[in-house]
Design a protein around this motif. Sequence first.
Motif, mmCIF file in Angstrom:
data_model
loop_
_atom_site.group_PDB
_atom_site.id
_atom_site.type_symbol
_atom_site.label_atom_id
_atom_site.label_comp_id
_atom_site.label_asym_id
_atom_site.label_seq_id
_atom_site.Cartn_x
_atom_site.Cartn_y
_atom_site.Cartn_z
ATOM 1 N N TYR A 17 13.243 0.545 -2.515
ATOM 2 C CA TYR A 17 12.758 0.426 -3.894
ATOM 3 C C TYR A 17 13.918 0.177 -4.850
ATOM 4 N N GLU A 66 3.347 -6.032 -6.630
ATOM 5 C CA GLU A 66 2.589 -6.456 -5.446
ATOM 6 C C GLU A 66 3.184 -7.748 -4.873
ATOM 7 N N GLY A 69 6.492 -7.034 -3.240
ATOM 8 C CA GLY A 69 6.227 -6.310 -2.000
ATOM 9 C C GLY A 69 5.788 -7.231 -0.879
ATOM 10 N N HIS A 91 0.317 -2.687 6.702
ATOM 11 C CA HIS A 91 1.025 -2.024 5.611
ATOM 12 C C HIS A 91 0.282 -2.349 4.323
ATOM 13 N N ARG A 93 -0.185 -1.277 0.041
ATOM 14 C CA ARG A 93 0.580 -0.711 -1.068
ATOM 15 C C ARG A 93 -0.209 -0.835 -2.363
ATOM 16 N N CYS A 95 0.287 0.510 -6.870
ATOM 17 C CA CYS A 95 1.026 1.289 -7.857
ATOM 18 C C CYS A 95 0.160 1.481 -9.094
ATOM 19 N N SER A 102 3.745 4.999 -7.124
ATOM 20 C CA SER A 102 3.488 3.965 -6.121
ATOM 21 C C SER A 102 3.138 4.648 -4.816
ATOM 22 N N GLU A 104 2.868 3.728 -0.502
ATOM 23 C CA GLU A 104 3.043 2.825 0.630
ATOM 24 C C GLU A 104 2.294 3.465 1.796
#
Length: 112
Positions: A17, A66, A69, A91, A93, A95, A102, A104
């Motif tokens: 991050y 996003e 990511g 995976h 994610r 936020c 956030s 994960e």
Amino acid sequence: MTTPDLNAITRSLVGLYKDLYGRGPDNARAFLSGDTLVCTLGNGFAPSERRLTEAGLSEEVRRHREALGRVEQRRFTALVGEMTGRRVVTHLRDCDPDSETSVEVFVLDGSR
């Protein structure tokens, strides 16, 4: 199979991050339940993201995070795969810029 070091995983995700967003969260924790690893990360938004959120542009901050990511997806999955010794099946994610939180989520291969 040994249990992965969740503190080490958390520190590594915080480092990612920091590398991606210029600032790492100062409140983070990872949890493992069965084949699901969840990491919550708080208070790690950049000053520019805070300004956008204050101006009512939370959705833009969310979309930016996003998109970045997705670009860096392999780094996240490789890190978690290496640290858990398991293949990452998926995976996910998200936020919430308003609360600077956030999450994960990693679904791991069940065959250990």
